[in-house]
Enzyme design. Structure first.
Site, PDB file in Angstrom:
ATOM      1  N   HIS A  58      41.022  47.585  47.592  1.00  0.00           N
ATOM      2  CA  HIS A  58      41.620  48.840  47.107  1.00  0.00           C
ATOM      3  C   HIS A  58      43.145  48.751  47.163  1.00  0.00           C
ATOM      4  O   HIS A  58      43.757  49.068  48.181  1.00  0.00           O
ATOM      5  CB  HIS A  58      41.114  49.989  47.988  1.00  0.00           C
ATOM      6  CG  HIS A  58      41.421  51.354  47.462  1.00  0.00           C
ATOM      7  ND1 HIS A  58      40.644  52.442  47.763  1.00  0.00           N
ATOM      8  CD2 HIS A  58      42.417  51.826  46.673  1.00  0.00           C
ATOM      9  CE1 HIS A  58      41.139  53.523  47.182  1.00  0.00           C
ATOM     10  NE2 HIS A  58      42.236  53.166  46.516  1.00  0.00           N
ATOM     11  N   HIS A  60      46.895  49.446  44.727  1.00  0.00           N
ATOM     12  CA  HIS A  60      47.532  50.013  43.530  1.00  0.00           C
ATOM     13  C   HIS A  60      48.813  49.223  43.308  1.00  0.00           C
ATOM     14  O   HIS A  60      49.827  49.489  43.952  1.00  0.00           O
ATOM     15  CB  HIS A  60      47.884  51.483  43.755  1.00  0.00           C
ATOM     16  CG  HIS A  60      46.707  52.359  44.079  1.00  0.00           C
ATOM     17  ND1 HIS A  60      46.013  53.056  43.125  1.00  0.00           N
ATOM     18  CD2 HIS A  60      46.095  52.655  45.253  1.00  0.00           C
ATOM     19  CE1 HIS A  60      45.034  53.747  43.692  1.00  0.00           C
ATOM     20  NE2 HIS A  60      45.057  53.519  44.994  1.00  0.00           N
ATOM     21  N   ARG A  62      50.491  49.092  40.487  1.00  0.00           N
ATOM     22  CA  ARG A  62      51.411  49.871  39.621  1.00  0.00           C
ATOM     23  C   ARG A  62      51.829  49.184  38.334  1.00  0.00           C
ATOM     24  O   ARG A  62      52.776  49.645  37.681  1.00  0.00           O
ATOM     25  CB  ARG A  62      52.687  50.242  40.404  1.00  0.00           C
ATOM     26  CG  ARG A  62      52.485  50.866  41.759  1.00  0.00           C
ATOM     27  CD  ARG A  62      51.737  52.169  41.675  1.00  0.00           C
ATOM     28  NE  ARG A  62      51.793  52.917  42.936  1.00  0.00           N
ATOM     29  CZ  ARG A  62      50.900  53.840  43.272  1.00  0.00           C
ATOM     30  NH1 ARG A  62      49.888  54.129  42.459  1.00  0.00           N
ATOM     31  NH2 ARG A  62      51.009  54.484  44.406  1.00  0.00           N
ATOM     32  N   ASN A  92      44.672  53.479  38.056  1.00  0.00           N
ATOM     33  CA  ASN A  92      45.583  54.611  37.781  1.00  0.00           C
ATOM     34  C   ASN A  92      47.004  54.142  37.487  1.00  0.00           C
ATOM     35  O   ASN A  92      47.974  54.642  38.043  1.00  0.00           O
ATOM     36  CB  ASN A  92      45.558  55.632  38.930  1.00  0.00           C
ATOM     37  CG  ASN A  92      45.992  55.052  40.258  1.00  0.00           C
ATOM     38  OD1 ASN A  92      45.957  53.837  40.464  1.00  0.00           O
ATOM     39  ND2 ASN A  92      46.396  55.901  41.182  1.00  0.00           N
ATOM     40  N   HIS A 176      36.699  58.042  44.610  1.00  0.00           N
ATOM     41  CA  HIS A 176      37.638  58.831  45.412  1.00  0.00           C
ATOM     42  C   HIS A 176      36.982  60.199  45.568  1.00  0.00           C
ATOM     43  O   HIS A 176      36.982  61.014  44.651  1.00  0.00           O
ATOM     44  CB  HIS A 176      38.992  58.940  44.695  1.00  0.00           C
ATOM     45  CG  HIS A 176      40.017  59.682  45.490  1.00  0.00           C
ATOM     46  ND1 HIS A 176      41.218  59.125  45.881  1.00  0.00           N
ATOM     47  CD2 HIS A 176      40.020  60.935  46.003  1.00  0.00           C
ATOM     48  CE1 HIS A 176      41.910  60.010  46.585  1.00  0.00           C
ATOM     49  NE2 HIS A 176      41.199  61.126  46.670  1.00  0.00           N
ATOM     50  N   HIS A 223      37.848  55.093  51.096  1.00  0.00           N
ATOM     51  CA  HIS A 223      38.626  55.748  52.166  1.00  0.00           C
ATOM     52  C   HIS A 223      37.980  56.999  52.777  1.00  0.00           C
ATOM     53  O   HIS A 223      38.502  58.106  52.646  1.00  0.00           O
ATOM     54  CB  HIS A 223      40.047  56.062  51.709  1.00  0.00           C
ATOM     55  CG  HIS A 223      40.203  56.553  50.290  1.00  0.00           C
ATOM     56  ND1 HIS A 223      39.479  57.586  49.764  1.00  0.00           N
ATOM     57  CD2 HIS A 223      41.020  56.132  49.303  1.00  0.00           C
ATOM     58  CE1 HIS A 223      39.848  57.782  48.511  1.00  0.00           C
ATOM     59  NE2 HIS A 223      40.778  56.904  48.209  1.00  0.00           N
ATOM     60  N   ASP A 290      44.120  50.660  50.557  1.00  0.00           N
ATOM     61  CA  ASP A 290      44.598  51.689  49.634  1.00  0.00           C
ATOM     62  C   ASP A 290      46.125  51.591  49.499  1.00  0.00           C
ATOM     63  O   ASP A 290      46.835  52.597  49.531  1.00  0.00           O
ATOM     64  CB  ASP A 290      44.173  53.096  50.091  1.00  0.00           C
ATOM     65  CG  ASP A 290      44.404  54.155  49.020  1.00  0.00           C
ATOM     66  OD1 ASP A 290      44.776  53.797  47.886  1.00  0.00           O
ATOM     67  OD2 ASP A 290      44.216  55.345  49.321  1.00  0.00           O
ATOM     68  N   HIS A 294      55.119  53.888  46.828  1.00  0.00           N
ATOM     69  CA  HIS A 294      56.029  54.758  46.070  1.00  0.00           C
ATOM     70  C   HIS A 294      57.424  54.436  46.575  1.00  0.00           C
ATOM     71  O   HIS A 294      57.576  54.009  47.724  1.00  0.00           O
ATOM     72  CB  HIS A 294      55.712  56.235  46.346  1.00  0.00           C
ATOM     73  CG  HIS A 294      54.343  56.650  45.906  1.00  0.00           C
ATOM     74  ND1 HIS A 294      54.010  56.861  44.586  1.00  0.00           N
ATOM     75  CD2 HIS A 294      53.206  56.877  46.611  1.00  0.00           C
ATOM     76  CE1 HIS A 294      52.739  57.209  44.492  1.00  0.00           C
ATOM     77  NE2 HIS A 294      52.215  57.216  45.714  1.00  0.00           N
TER      78      HIS A 294
HETATM   79  C1  NCD Z   1      46.991  56.720  45.522  1.00  0.00           C
HETATM   80  C2  NCD Z   1      48.118  56.296  44.610  1.00  0.00           C
HETATM   81  O1  NCD Z   1      49.274  56.633  44.891  1.00  0.00           O
HETATM   82  O2  NCD Z   1      47.858  55.616  43.625  1.00  0.00           O
HETATM   83  N1  NCD Z   1      47.483  57.653  46.490  1.00  0.00           N
HETATM   84  C3  NCD Z   1      46.936  57.923  47.696  1.00  0.00           C
HETATM   85  O3  NCD Z   1      47.408  58.842  48.363  1.00  0.00           O
HETATM   86  N2  NCD Z   1      45.941  57.222  48.187  1.00  0.00           N
HETATM   87  C4  NCD Z   1      45.918  57.302  44.671  1.00  0.00           C
HETATM   88  C5  NCD Z   1      44.656  57.552  45.437  1.00  0.00           C
HETATM   89  O4  NCD Z   1      43.936  56.602  45.748  1.00  0.00           O
HETATM   90  O5  NCD Z   1      44.388  58.720  45.719  1.00  0.00           O
HETATM   91 ZN    ZN Z   2      43.613  54.563  46.077  1.00  0.00          ZN
END
Ligand code: NCD
Ligand code: ZN
Length: 421
Positions: A58, A60, A62, A92, A176, A223, A290, A294
């Site tokens: 898991h 991200h 980006r 996403n 999710h 999660h 996860d 950011h």
């Molecule tokens: C994730 C994200 O920023 O892509 N954020 C998070 O708080 N885990 C998206 C997600 O998995 O909810």
């Molecule tokens: Zn996630």
């Protein structure tokens, strides 16, 4: 004795126990395990531990669309330094990975940039081409509540057809699980408010609904964060589950404020303790990070506007190895949740030191503890919620037999590839 291409020798985790032996590698795969082997290239690690590389199911990264936060090059480099030799990237991104074309574009990007092997999740959306996406993806991801990105499916009734189509592909449906109709939308000033908006029931109801609506699917609950959710995911046929380091190590009393704003939220101490206990007892199949980077500027916006998510792909294995060293977690549990189960659930030959498996290995010196510092990490986002926490970073990492990290520094060529093909 036939010479192997590569031989890695040390205290290897084979068939559930550590033994001093050699791993013989040919063509990137484990070809032989024996007390003594000869190789064109030999690496001797003495009493250091040789464990399978981890799969982070898991992340991200980006890419494409939000590469100011992270991209496949930086995310995968962070993974590698953290002993993670395979990642599954979430859909996403911008555009979201919900079409075969978007999937192929992302695959091109990842193939060009990734330091580790990868699988790509397809996002569930009404009208999607499940059969087409199944061929390209590691699995499907469903967002039942609003979070980063535009993939919210607020009502499962709108995707009955898609759910049946996913069931017939045999692919995993990762969820999710927060219920959008239960989510409160009050203005948030702190972590307590964020938790109030996304209550324990919000998660419990979502898990209940998706179990009912997706009976024919292989479900994976991402999660899990609330104590009250645990009975719903324990010993359920065709259902696997995941927990993150942040939900077992941090709670709503954290002083990190916005940096610790994540979905699902950090909960009460009793939830955290129940999750850690369940983790020790083997309730969860997978620990995944996860990894949701950011930028620090985005995270410093007013609480209500600050995006949710924290990075974690590089710190997950080191922190969990520290817990093994501190005897809070068995080594067998570590290997099962971080290496073996992701491979088994998603059907890839990774995560075990066994003949026929990809030769992804991490070499660990259990005596070499470090303190986590954002300055030493490799994510583009440049911060961590685990600043100052102890961790054991891998001494060396191999990806399909190629040495990628040596003495804690990068050496190998970029060679990450799609595990789906
Ligand atoms: C994730 C994200 O920023 O892509 N954020 C998070 O708080 N885990 C998206 C997600 O998995 O909810
Ligand atoms: Zn996630």
């Amino acid at each position: 004795m036939k010479k192997m291409e590569v031989v890695v020798e040390g205290s290897c985790y084979v068939s559930g126990r550590l033994e001093r032996c050699c791993v013989g590698i040919e063509d990137g795969k484990i070809a032989k395990i024996a007390k003594l082997l000869e190789g064109d290239k030999e690496y001797h690690f003495g009493s250091k531990l040789i464990l399978p590389g981890a799969t982070d199911a898991h992340v991200h990264f980006r890419d494409p669309g939000m590469t100011q936060k992270e991209d496949f090059a930086t995310g995968s480099l962070a993974a590698l330094y953290g002993g993670v030799t395979c990642v599954f990237d979430m859909p996403n991104t911008r555009p979201p990975t919900t079409t075969v074309a978007a999937m192929r574009d992302k695959k091109k990007i990842a193939s060009a940039k990734s330091m580790v092997d990868f699988g790509l999740f397809a996002g569930v959306r009404p009208g999607m081409d499940a059969a087409g996406l199944a061929k390209e993806s590691i699995g499907f991801k469903l967002y039942m509540a609003s979070t980063t990105g535009e993939l919210l499916v607020p009502s499962l009734e709108t995707i009955n057809g898609e759910i049946s189509a996913i069931a017939s592909t045999g692919k995993v449906l990762a969820v999710h699980a927060e219920d959008e109709s239960m989510r409160k939308k009050e203005i948030e000033k702190d972590l307590e408010d964020h938790l109030r908006n996304r209550s324990n029931d919000c998660e419990r109801i979502a898990i209940r609904k998706v179990k009912e609506a997706a009976k024919g699917c292989r479900l994976h609950i991402c999660h899990v964060s609330a104590k009250s959710s645990i009975p719903l995911i324990e010993r359920v046929p065709n259902l696997t589950s995941e927990v993150t380091p942040q939900h077992v190590l941090l709670d709503v009393s954290s002083r990190l404020g916005k940096l610790a704003k994540v979905n699902p939220p950090l909960r009460k101490r009793e939830d955290r303790h129940a999750l850690f206990q369940a983790l020790k007892e083997g309730t969860f199949d997978i620990i995944a990070s996860d990894h949701a980077p950011h930028t620090i500027d985005e995270k410093h916006e007013d609480f209500d506007y600050a995006p949710t998510g924290m990075p974690g792909v590089e710190t997950m294995v080191p922190m969990m190895l520290q817990h093994v060293k501190d005897k809070h977690l068995e080594l067998s549990g570590f290997v099962r949740m971080l290496c073996e189960r992701p491979g088994e659930i998603y059907g890839i030959r990774k995560g075990k030191i066994a003949v026929g498996y990809d030769a992804d290995l991490m070499v660990v010196d259990a005596s070499a503890g470090t303190i986590i510092r954002a300055d030493n990490l490799h994510s583009k986002c440049g911060w961590t919620a685990f600043e100052g926490v102890s961790g054991i970073f891998p001494h060396a990492v191999f990806l399909r037999g190629q040495l990628m990290i040596e003495n804690g520094g990068q050496v190998g060529e970029r060679a990450g590839r799609d595990v789906v093909g």
